[in-house]
Scaffold this motif. Sequence first.
Motif, PDB file in Angstrom:
ATOM      1  N   LYS A 169      -3.951  16.853  82.412  1.00 25.35           N
ATOM      2  CA  LYS A 169      -2.733  17.406  81.821  1.00 25.35           C
ATOM      3  C   LYS A 169      -1.729  17.795  82.909  1.00 25.35           C
ATOM      4  O   LYS A 169      -0.517  17.609  82.760  1.00 25.35           O
ATOM      5  CB  LYS A 169      -3.079  18.630  80.959  1.00 25.35           C
ATOM      6  N   GLN A 170      -2.244  18.325  84.016  1.00 26.05           N
ATOM      7  CA  GLN A 170      -1.372  18.686  85.131  1.00 26.05           C
ATOM      8  C   GLN A 170      -0.733  17.447  85.747  1.00 26.05           C
ATOM      9  O   GLN A 170       0.442  17.455  86.110  1.00 26.05           O
ATOM     10  CB  GLN A 170      -2.145  19.460  86.188  1.00 26.05           C
ATOM     11  N   LYS A 171      -1.502  16.370  85.857  1.00 25.14           N
ATOM     12  CA  LYS A 171      -0.957  15.124  86.395  1.00 25.14           C
ATOM     13  C   LYS A 171       0.157  14.584  85.502  1.00 25.14           C
ATOM     14  O   LYS A 171       1.180  14.105  85.985  1.00 25.14           O
ATOM     15  CB  LYS A 171      -2.067  14.083  86.533  1.00 25.14           C
ATOM     16  N   GLU A 172      -0.052  14.673  84.184  1.00 25.05           N
ATOM     17  CA  GLU A 172       0.983  14.245  83.245  1.00 25.05           C
ATOM     18  C   GLU A 172       2.245  15.079  83.415  1.00 25.05           C
ATOM     19  O   GLU A 172       3.369  14.556  83.424  1.00 25.05           O
ATOM     20  CB  GLU A 172       0.479  14.364  81.805  1.00 25.05           C
ATOM     21  N   PHE A 173       2.052  16.380  83.543  1.00 29.27           N
ATOM     22  CA  PHE A 173       3.178  17.294  83.699  1.00 29.27           C
ATOM     23  C   PHE A 173       3.933  17.021  84.995  1.00 29.27           C
ATOM     24  O   PHE A 173       5.163  16.931  85.010  1.00 29.27           O
ATOM     25  CB  PHE A 173       2.671  18.733  83.675  1.00 29.27           C
ATOM     26  N   SER A 174       3.197  16.856  86.076  1.00 31.44           N
ATOM     27  CA  SER A 174       3.822  16.626  87.382  1.00 31.44           C
ATOM     28  C   SER A 174       4.477  15.247  87.460  1.00 31.44           C
ATOM     29  O   SER A 174       5.454  15.051  88.195  1.00 31.44           O
ATOM     30  CB  SER A 174       2.779  16.750  88.501  1.00 31.44           C
ATOM     31  N   ASN A 179      10.400  17.449  84.423  1.00 33.08           N
ATOM     32  CA  ASN A 179       9.803  18.775  84.603  1.00 33.08           C
ATOM     33  C   ASN A 179      10.049  19.312  86.006  1.00 33.08           C
ATOM     34  O   ASN A 179       9.975  18.572  86.992  1.00 33.08           O
ATOM     35  CB  ASN A 179       8.290  18.709  84.368  1.00 33.08           C
ATOM     36  N   ASN A 180      10.349  20.584  86.082  1.00 34.67           N
ATOM     37  CA  ASN A 180      10.469  21.248  87.379  1.00 34.67           C
ATOM     38  C   ASN A 180       9.077  21.686  87.801  1.00 34.67           C
ATOM     39  O   ASN A 180       8.456  22.528  87.167  1.00 34.67           O
ATOM     40  CB  ASN A 180      11.393  22.457  87.262  1.00 34.67           C
ATOM     41  N   THR A 181       8.564  21.099  88.870  1.00 36.43           N
ATOM     42  CA  THR A 181       7.193  21.412  89.301  1.00 36.43           C
ATOM     43  C   THR A 181       7.157  22.235  90.585  1.00 36.43           C
ATOM     44  O   THR A 181       6.086  22.485  91.130  1.00 36.43           O
ATOM     45  CB  THR A 181       6.404  20.112  89.525  1.00 36.43           C
TER      46      THR A 181
END
Length: 217
Positions: A169-174, A179-181
């Motif tokens: 899920k973090q990989k998808e978000f990043s 998205n601001n990561t």
Amino acid sequence: MKKKVIISIVSIIFVIALGTTIYAQSAYPDDNLFYSIGKLFTTQKNSLKTRGSEKIYAKGKDITITWDEVNKIKERMDLAELKDSEDNAYKYVLQRKVLLNAAEKAGYKVTDQEVEETIETYKKNINEATNKEEFDALIEGAGGETKYWESLKSTTRTTLMISKYLTDKQKEFSGNQENNTKVTIGGDGDLNDPWEDEKGKIIQKLIAEQDIKIIKE
């Protein structure tokens, strides 16, 4: 150079599995917090389940939380004198169950080898820690090293399942450029991590999907 492994009371309460015996004599006094928590784990493991212990605390579409599950965490939090122990114990069990359910539905698996390798990493980190004595007290209170590490396998498997799910899920978000990561430091000195905020939203969404009903039989 040895390093100090961070060992918070909360992490001890939530992560460590249970042993099944204790030593006849101990090098640690009963008022040693880490040893006492270990002994509590053993008491909880050895206690016989009663009909009342299986009474339902809360129920969702796919998950059920019993009083026994909540009370075990609550007792450990009470020993460490943490506030709002029942509410926080329930929240911990709830979050862990919805994450595990999501990981299982998504098809994640954990092999025996992965569990063994993770436990070996735990052992290595503890042996190299400057605060190793705290772990030693915990392990002795929980029944000794052999049974302690063996009993940790079930908890480790669950943790790895959840970790795999959240890592993807973090990989998808990043990977989403919208998205601001970037992690920043706020004016109060606290870290502002966009992923941590996103993870909180994921967990809350999973909880909402379960339509949880507090029953407290």
